[in-house]
Motif scaffolding. Structure first.
Motif, PDB file in Angstrom:
ATOM      1  N   PRO A 702     -30.856   8.208  40.663  1.00  0.00           N
ATOM      2  CA  PRO A 702     -31.444   8.573  39.292  1.00  0.00           C
ATOM      3  C   PRO A 702     -31.616   7.165  38.282  1.00  0.00           C
ATOM      4  O   PRO A 702     -32.531   7.412  37.423  1.00  0.00           O
ATOM      5  CB  PRO A 702     -30.164   9.484  38.692  1.00  0.00           C
ATOM      6  CG  PRO A 702     -29.745  10.130  39.925  1.00  0.00           C
ATOM      7  CD  PRO A 702     -29.737   8.815  40.963  1.00  0.00           C
ATOM      8  N   GLN A 705     -36.163   5.062  38.320  1.00  0.00           N
ATOM      9  CA  GLN A 705     -37.370   6.103  38.026  1.00  0.00           C
ATOM     10  C   GLN A 705     -38.286   6.076  38.937  1.00  0.00           C
ATOM     11  O   GLN A 705     -38.866   7.288  39.253  1.00  0.00           O
ATOM     12  CB  GLN A 705     -37.629   5.683  36.540  1.00  0.00           C
ATOM     13  CG  GLN A 705     -36.433   6.069  35.503  1.00  0.00           C
ATOM     14  CD  GLN A 705     -36.171   7.704  35.446  1.00  0.00           C
ATOM     15  OE1 GLN A 705     -36.628   8.389  35.481  1.00  0.00           O
ATOM     16  NE2 GLN A 705     -34.587   7.660  35.889  1.00  0.00           N
ATOM     17  N   MET A 708     -37.373   8.123  41.814  1.00  0.00           N
ATOM     18  CA  MET A 708     -37.312   9.680  41.625  1.00  0.00           C
ATOM     19  C   MET A 708     -38.853  10.209  41.197  1.00  0.00           C
ATOM     20  O   MET A 708     -38.902  11.388  41.944  1.00  0.00           O
ATOM     21  CB  MET A 708     -36.373   9.706  40.351  1.00  0.00           C
ATOM     22  CG  MET A 708     -34.967   9.232  40.574  1.00  0.00           C
ATOM     23  SD  MET A 708     -34.109  10.031  41.716  1.00  0.00           S
ATOM     24  CE  MET A 708     -33.906  11.656  41.023  1.00  0.00           C
ATOM     25  N   ARG A 712     -40.228  13.253  43.393  1.00  0.00           N
ATOM     26  CA  ARG A 712     -40.736  14.534  42.733  1.00  0.00           C
ATOM     27  C   ARG A 712     -42.074  15.001  43.374  1.00  0.00           C
ATOM     28  O   ARG A 712     -42.609  15.791  43.318  1.00  0.00           O
ATOM     29  CB  ARG A 712     -40.893  14.152  41.236  1.00  0.00           C
ATOM     30  CG  ARG A 712     -39.452  14.372  40.578  1.00  0.00           C
ATOM     31  CD  ARG A 712     -39.759  14.479  38.991  1.00  0.00           C
ATOM     32  NE  ARG A 712     -38.346  14.480  38.530  1.00  0.00           N
ATOM     33  CZ  ARG A 712     -37.542  13.311  38.101  1.00  0.00           C
ATOM     34  NH1 ARG A 712     -38.357  12.075  38.306  1.00  0.00           N
ATOM     35  NH2 ARG A 712     -36.457  13.363  37.499  1.00  0.00           N
ATOM     36  N   VAL A 719     -35.471  16.898  44.751  1.00  0.00           N
ATOM     37  CA  VAL A 719     -34.740  16.596  43.394  1.00  0.00           C
ATOM     38  C   VAL A 719     -34.090  17.604  42.495  1.00  0.00           C
ATOM     39  O   VAL A 719     -33.044  17.148  41.934  1.00  0.00           O
ATOM     40  CB  VAL A 719     -36.145  15.793  42.871  1.00  0.00           C
ATOM     41  CG1 VAL A 719     -35.639  15.279  41.319  1.00  0.00           C
ATOM     42  CG2 VAL A 719     -36.725  14.649  43.684  1.00  0.00           C
ATOM     43  N   GLU A 720     -34.710  18.646  42.520  1.00  0.00           N
ATOM     44  CA  GLU A 720     -34.152  19.993  41.938  1.00  0.00           C
ATOM     45  C   GLU A 720     -32.608  20.240  42.244  1.00  0.00           C
ATOM     46  O   GLU A 720     -32.078  20.510  41.206  1.00  0.00           O
ATOM     47  CB  GLU A 720     -34.983  21.183  41.803  1.00  0.00           C
ATOM     48  CG  GLU A 720     -36.371  21.052  41.280  1.00  0.00           C
ATOM     49  CD  GLU A 720     -37.254  22.209  41.715  1.00  0.00           C
ATOM     50  OE1 GLU A 720     -36.872  23.036  42.192  1.00  0.00           O
ATOM     51  OE2 GLU A 720     -38.309  22.253  41.442  1.00  0.00           O
ATOM     52  N   GLU A 723     -30.742  17.497  40.382  1.00  0.00           N
ATOM     53  CA  GLU A 723     -30.789  17.653  38.799  1.00  0.00           C
ATOM     54  C   GLU A 723     -30.084  18.706  38.418  1.00  0.00           C
ATOM     55  O   GLU A 723     -29.574  19.094  37.382  1.00  0.00           O
ATOM     56  CB  GLU A 723     -32.203  17.587  38.494  1.00  0.00           C
ATOM     57  CG  GLU A 723     -32.798  16.106  38.703  1.00  0.00           C
ATOM     58  CD  GLU A 723     -34.070  15.725  38.234  1.00  0.00           C
ATOM     59  OE1 GLU A 723     -34.672  14.720  37.834  1.00  0.00           O
ATOM     60  OE2 GLU A 723     -34.926  16.535  38.034  1.00  0.00           O
ATOM     61  N   GLY A 726     -26.714  18.700  37.054  1.00  0.00           N
ATOM     62  CA  GLY A 726     -26.661  17.626  36.077  1.00  0.00           C
ATOM     63  C   GLY A 726     -26.169  16.218  36.434  1.00  0.00           C
ATOM     64  O   GLY A 726     -25.544  15.642  35.553  1.00  0.00           O
ATOM     65  N   GLU A 728     -26.291  12.448  37.020  1.00  0.00           N
ATOM     66  CA  GLU A 728     -26.772  11.594  36.290  1.00  0.00           C
ATOM     67  C   GLU A 728     -26.390  10.221  36.874  1.00  0.00           C
ATOM     68  O   GLU A 728     -25.406   9.937  37.570  1.00  0.00           O
ATOM     69  CB  GLU A 728     -26.403  11.540  34.842  1.00  0.00           C
ATOM     70  CG  GLU A 728     -26.926  12.654  34.261  1.00  0.00           C
ATOM     71  CD  GLU A 728     -26.620  12.615  32.591  1.00  0.00           C
ATOM     72  OE1 GLU A 728     -25.632  11.627  32.062  1.00  0.00           O
ATOM     73  OE2 GLU A 728     -26.853  13.697  31.827  1.00  0.00           O
TER      74      GLU A 728
END
Length: 779
Positions: A702, A705, A708, A712, A719-720, A723, A726, A728
């Motif tokens: 994460p 960027q 990531m 995506r 990725v979901e 995420e 939560g 991080e």
């Protein structure tokens, strides 16, 4: 594509020669070996074909490779003979082909020879019309008539006479024969994808057919000569996993025994180079003892991967040690300064005493040599490796039928370390260290001998195999217990060096064998990239290597390149009507047949590797793309439905791919954390503790960027998964393991990752029983 420095090929360089032919302008080490024959050789190409048409002469096609022993013999006996060369030049247009550079040419005419003669091999000798249709062929021909067999000069004269008398008939009949052969060799595809039951039955029957051929006394499958065929080991390990999942512990143990016992016997035999690491091509006898001494790149990475898999299944460090010996050999003797790997080392080497090259001379020893070098430790070494004053190539009538090794010893472990230690009155640890010291002394002495010829050609497909094996080792060897120590030829390298070797080899392929403007690979590199475009197996193996490298290192550029190469492979080689991949692209009019390889031999077929590649790529893709890739993988296997039904033993690597297809979806191991951080690395290592060929690894960071964003677009669902919890940047590395659309609870524990992945994989069809030979049933 930039040129890279490499050793000069054989035949290159200075020196006065009585004869020089067109092959002097080639880069192939094999063609350069023949550049100063008195034969007026042509390389495969339009110049030769036009000359044959102009003179209406037949073509003599000679196919071999630079480390081929009998190719060297035929060269010395016939192609270096002024008398024989004069006949060849008068009667034929003579074409020389390196089978490793032009496997498309080799496969077409080998198919003809196998169909007409019932067997094949190299050198391959084939006589063609000017239209490139074959009308007679064989392999090695002796120089003169002997034992009722015609010599090469007799063959040349007779065929020239027949050609002059019946050339019209020969042209017509040979053209029809090639059309018939092309039809005969087309695989019979299934109109529909194979059902899970059909896939499972093919795996069962492949394992069962191997069991029926298993040598329970000496290991391996079938009689001498004994060839290592890693695909056979691979399918047995897949069947073992199936039987474990089905709760058949007894059947699983028997199948595992066939695989591991065969690996142990191979590694104990003389086919394994106990002093320098790595495997020779094959054993001429049933004991894996006296090898055909050439060492091929395509054998060694595959054997390393199979040993690593056996280590993952059993936890036994002996398999890891053999893999390390292979890698140390490749890194020491077979690696270009920029990281690519060379093709082979010759079987023959110079005997300084006679001034002649002899097979195996670099590797064999008299007992007196060993005694002198090892002193008081010699008796322990000689006991362990079966070294005798009169020579030890006596285990079988096949071991030395021509009496080439009288008084010489080819090292073979005929007793265990425990037996040697007991006889020496030492501990096993002390004995292992003593033997390692002895091996290194002999290795250093051996380095002073004239080395076998190195074929410094760098082949795309075989480098892909090496990338896979190195990448697997970089993670699997994290679990050696106790930690590895230096026991020569095992150097005890940090496993991270293997990951670096994989990365360097991939970089070499990209720099020197890939044309970014066309998206195409080249087949080989010697002093520069070959003009020959890559074949389906080159794409399949490079893609497989990049996938393994991605799983091990998590660098998205390797996966991105794999996806691009897969798209190009589909464009060039895929059969949209019947499925599977042709060997060649179909853009060379001189290649008379487009074949689909349906045999997983020393180099498993491109479609067998590609079916698994497609399945793995599906596991790394979003839902819609994944469905398309799985469908293509299924159609790829269905193209060989008849072969899989009638003789699945011919396609053990395809059976491994079927094992994946039966399971449906891979286990997705999503590891979220700072790339390169110790906690992240520990989770990646943990994913390699068990033998789990049905997994894919997705690295998410994460804090990166760009990475990531790439994921995506590639696989938003992965990725979901992360995420949604939560997670991080900055939190402890966490593993998310998902299977059949269900994810386990996230974990930060490497031990938990090991435990989850060690669970037998449920789903798919229940395996049937494997009928084993009577002598094996109690094991």
């Amino acid at each position: 594509m930039a040129a890279a420095a490499a050793p000069a090929g054989p035949g290159a360089g200075g020196g006065e020669h009585k004869h020089t032919n067109r092959l002097a302008q080639e880069e192939s080490p094999y063609l350069l070996q023949h550049a100063h024959n008195p034969v007026d050789w042509y390389p495969w190409g339009e110049e030769a074909f036009e000359e044959a048409r102009r003179q209406d002469k037949p073509i003599f096609l000679s196919v071999g490779y630079s480390t081929c022993h009998w190719c060297h013999v035929m060269e010395r006996e016939s192609f270096e003979s002024e008398e024989t060369a004069a006949l060849m030049n008068e009667l034929f247009v003579n074409v020389k082909v390196d089978r490793e550079e032009r496997p498309d040419v080799d496969k077409v005419y080998m198919a003809y020879i196998q169909a007409t003669e019932g067997g094949g091999g190299w050198p391959m000798s084939c006589f063609l019309t000017p239209s490139l249709d074959p009308f007679f062929g064989g392999t090695y021909f002796p120089p003169a008539d002997s034992f009722g067999r015609p010599g090469f000069k007799t063959v040349l004269r007779k065929l020239a006479e027949v050609w002059e008398a019946k050339k019209g008939e020969i042209k017509s009949s040979s053209g029809r024969s090639m059309q018939q052969l092309a039809e005969l060799l087309k695989p019979e595809p299934s109109e529909e994808a194979l059902s899970a039951e059909q896939q499972g039955r093919a795996i069962d029957r492949c394992a069962g057919q191997l069991a029926s051929r298993f040598d329970s006394r000496l290991g391996g499958f079938g009689p001498a000569p004994k060839f290592p065929r890693p695909a056979e080991i691979n399918v047995l390990l897949a069947q073992h996993a199936r039987l474990v999942a089905a709760g058949d512990a007894e059947g699983a143990a028997r199948v595992l025994h066939m695989a591991t016992f065969s690996l142990r016997r191979m590694a104990a035999g003389g086919m394994y180079d106990h002093l320098g690491g790595g495997f020779h091509r094959y054993s001429v006898d049933e004991h894996w003892h006296v090898p055909h001494f050439e060492k091929m790149l395509y054998d060694n990475p595959q054997l390393a991967s199979s040993h690593l898999a056996a280590f993952q299944v059993t936890g036994d460090a002996q398999y890891a040690g053999v893999a390390r010996g292979i890698f140390d050999y490749l890194l020491r003797d077979m690696t270009h300064p920029e990281g690519g790997l060379y093709a082979a080392e010759d079987a023959d080497s110079l005997d300084p005493g006679s001034g002649q090259k002899k097979e195996g001379w670099f590797y064999v020893w008299s007992k007196s040599e060993i005694d002198e070098l090892l002193g008081p430790d010699s008796h322990v070494f000689c006991s362990h490796y079966y070294v005798k004053p009169g020579g030890n190539c006596d285990l079988s009538p096949r071991s030395d039928p021509h009496h080439e090794f009288v008084g010489l010893n080819c090292l073979i472990e005929r007793q265990s370390l425990a037996e040697t230690a007991d006889a020496a009155g030492r501990s096993e640890e002390e004995t292992a260290a003593l033997l390692a010291t002895c091996r290194e002394k002999l290795f250093k002495a051996r380095e002073g001998r004239p080395r076998p010829h190195l074929d410094n050609k760098i082949v795309a497909a075989w480098n892909g195999m090496a990338i896979s094996a190195y990448a697997q080792a970089a993670r699997a060897l994290a679990h050696e217990q106790p930690p590895v120590r230096r026991l020569f030829p095992v150097e005890a390298r940090p496993r991270e060096e293997y990951l670096l070797a994989a990365q360097k080899a991939a970089a070499f392929v990209r720099e020197h064998l890939y044309d970014a403007s066309t998206g195409r690979l080249r087949r080989a590199f010697t002093l520069g990239p070959s003009a020959v475009q890559a074949f389906a197996d080159d794409y399949a193996y490079v893609i497989a290597g990049l996938l393994d490298l991605h799983f091990a290192a998590g660098e998205p550029q390797h996966l991105q390149w794999a996806l691009e190469l897969q798209a190009k492979m589909d464009e060039l080689f895929w059969d949209p009507e019947h499925g599977a991949y042709y060997n060649n692209a179909g853009d060379d009019p001189t290649i008379k047949m487009r074949l689909k390889e349906d045999y997983d031999g020393a180099e498993p077929a491109a479609s067998s590797i590609a079916a698994a590649n497609l399945w793995y790529l599906a596991g790394l893709s979003g839902t819609e793309e994944a469905a398309r890739l799985r469908e293509r993988a299924a159609k790829c296997s269905s193209a060989f439905a008849e072969r899989l039904e009638q003789a699945p033993i011919a396609l053990p690597q395809m059976a491994c791919a079927l094992h994946l297809l039966v399971l449906g979806h891979p286990r997705q191991v999503i590891i979220a954390g700072k790339r390169g951080a110790p906690d992240t690395e520990a989770l990646v290592d943990a994913a390699y503790r068990s033998y789990t060929p049905d997994k894919v690894i997705i690295h998410l960071d994460p804090s990166d960027q760009q990475l990531m964003a790439w994921w995506r677009s590639r696989n938003p669902e992965a990725v979901e998964v992360v995420e949604a919890t939560g997670f991080e940047a900055g939190e402890p590395a966490t593993a998310f393991i998902c299977q059949n659309f269900t994810c386990q609870a996230p974990t930060t524990s490497p031990d938990k990752v090991k435990e989850i992945l060690a669970r037998p994989r449920t789903g798919g069809t229940k395996p049937g029983p494997v009928n084993l030979p009577a002598g094996l049933r109690g094991q």
